[in-house]
Enzyme design. Structure first.
Site, PDB file in Angstrom:
ATOM      1  N   LYS A  56       9.822  27.488  87.506  1.00 57.09           N
ATOM      2  CA  LYS A  56      11.265  27.777  87.552  1.00 57.09           C
ATOM      3  C   LYS A  56      11.746  27.540  86.079  1.00 57.09           C
ATOM      4  O   LYS A  56      12.550  28.302  85.677  1.00 57.09           O
ATOM      5  CB  LYS A  56      11.891  26.883  88.427  1.00 57.09           C
ATOM      6  N   GLN A 100      13.978  19.534  93.928  1.00 52.49           N
ATOM      7  CA  GLN A 100      12.781  20.072  94.556  1.00 52.49           C
ATOM      8  C   GLN A 100      12.417  19.206  95.557  1.00 52.49           C
ATOM      9  O   GLN A 100      12.187  18.180  95.943  1.00 52.49           O
ATOM     10  CB  GLN A 100      11.388  19.835  93.474  1.00 52.49           C
ATOM     11  N   ASP A 123      20.999  26.470  94.808  1.00 48.86           N
ATOM     12  CA  ASP A 123      19.697  26.584  95.813  1.00 48.86           C
ATOM     13  C   ASP A 123      20.235  26.668  97.281  1.00 48.86           C
ATOM     14  O   ASP A 123      19.513  26.769  97.946  1.00 48.86           O
ATOM     15  CB  ASP A 123      19.087  25.363  95.476  1.00 48.86           C
TER      16      ASP A 123
END
Length: 284
Positions: A56, A100, A123
């Site tokens: 990413k 994450q 996200d």
């Protein structure tokens, strides 16, 4: 493969979306003097998570998006993680925050996610984002569901009135993708690994979303001829949740693994990071 079946090339579409995000990031940087910035937070050193975060961050660099990586030890407590994310939420130089997943069995991930400011939740993992998405309000979609909708749109899949079956109920994939489909006037059925007589339900699906996290969990017998099959599974060995060889002889459209949903997730993350930066810099 039947003549009607086509692969849904997420890699190609993702490249186009990342190029668009890069152009927008460059324009934003030129107009404001500030480049979009995504902060990535990783607890511990799980190899798969380390790889995902590195990927990413590399994509960010190629798109002209700054990345700030915060690596925390595996022994980090929930309170410490919440404190770190709160500090990033309060930092005006950070426009998006990615925690994450998974953060570790000892971490209250929901508490950590909720420490992300809604305007920086690129996200799409907070309750605020889920509610906004469900009610059709401004907010950020969960990245994998958002990528799936972009892929369906690109292949002109008309969802209105169609029966969509979602196999999976996770907070960041199964549940939100169902709400996005409902918002497009699809009729949505949620299933999961404990659903009784699963095949009888999936065979009714015009659009089948596999998001259960089990390799080759769905076979040809689960698929209605002519259905659109979206395999959001990511299992060891680059294996999806669908038995691809069996499914592609029945589906009209199908995503490969890899190269289908995965690239769209990252492309959506970058797109939403630029969106977040533009809004925070009052440069929409």
């Amino acid at each position: 493969m039947s003549p009607e079946a086509r692969l849904m090339d997420g890699s190609a579409l993702a490249r186009t979306l990342v190029e668009q995000a890069a152009r927008r990031a460059a324009d934003l940087t030129e107009r404001t003097g500030t480049a979009p910035c995504l902060a990535t937070v990783l607890v511990g050193d799980d190899p798969a998570s380390v790889t995902y975060v590195r990927m990413k961050r590399n994509r960010c660099a190629k798109a002209g998006i700054l990345s700030r990586h915060v690596a925390l030890p595996a022994a980090t407590t929930t309170a410490e993680l919440v404190g770190t994310i709160t500090a990033l939420s309060n930092d005006p130089e950070v426009h998006g925050i990615l925690l994450q997943h998974p953060a570790g069995p000892h971490i209250d991930e929901r508490a950590a996610f909720e420490a992300i400011a809604p305007e920086k939740d690129v996200d799409g993992v907070t309750c605020h984002s889920f509610a906004a998405m469900s009610f059709g309000l401004d907010g950020f979609a969960s990245c994998t569901p958002g990528g799936i909708l972009r892929l369906l749109d690109h292949y002109d899949v008309d969802l209105a009135g169609k029966h969509a079956v979602v196999v999976g109920r996770s907070a960041i994939l199964g549940k939100p993708v169902g709400m996005l489909l409902l918002g497009r006037d699809a009729t949505v059925t949620y299933c999961h690994s404990r659903t009784t007589d699963l095949a009888s339900l999936t065979r009714e699906a015009d659009v089948l979303i596999a998001a259960v996290g089990r390799p080759r969990f769905l076979g040809g017998e689960h698929i209605k001829p002519g259905a659109v099959v979206i395999d959001a599974g990511s299992n060891p060995g680059n294996v999806g949740d669908v038995d691809f060889e069996a499914a592609r002889t029945r589906a009209s459209l199908i995503t490969p693994v890899p190269g289908g949903v995965g690239p769209m997730t990252i492309a959506t993350l970058l797109t939403q990071t630029v969106d977040a930066a533009a809004a925070q810099l009052n440069a929409v």
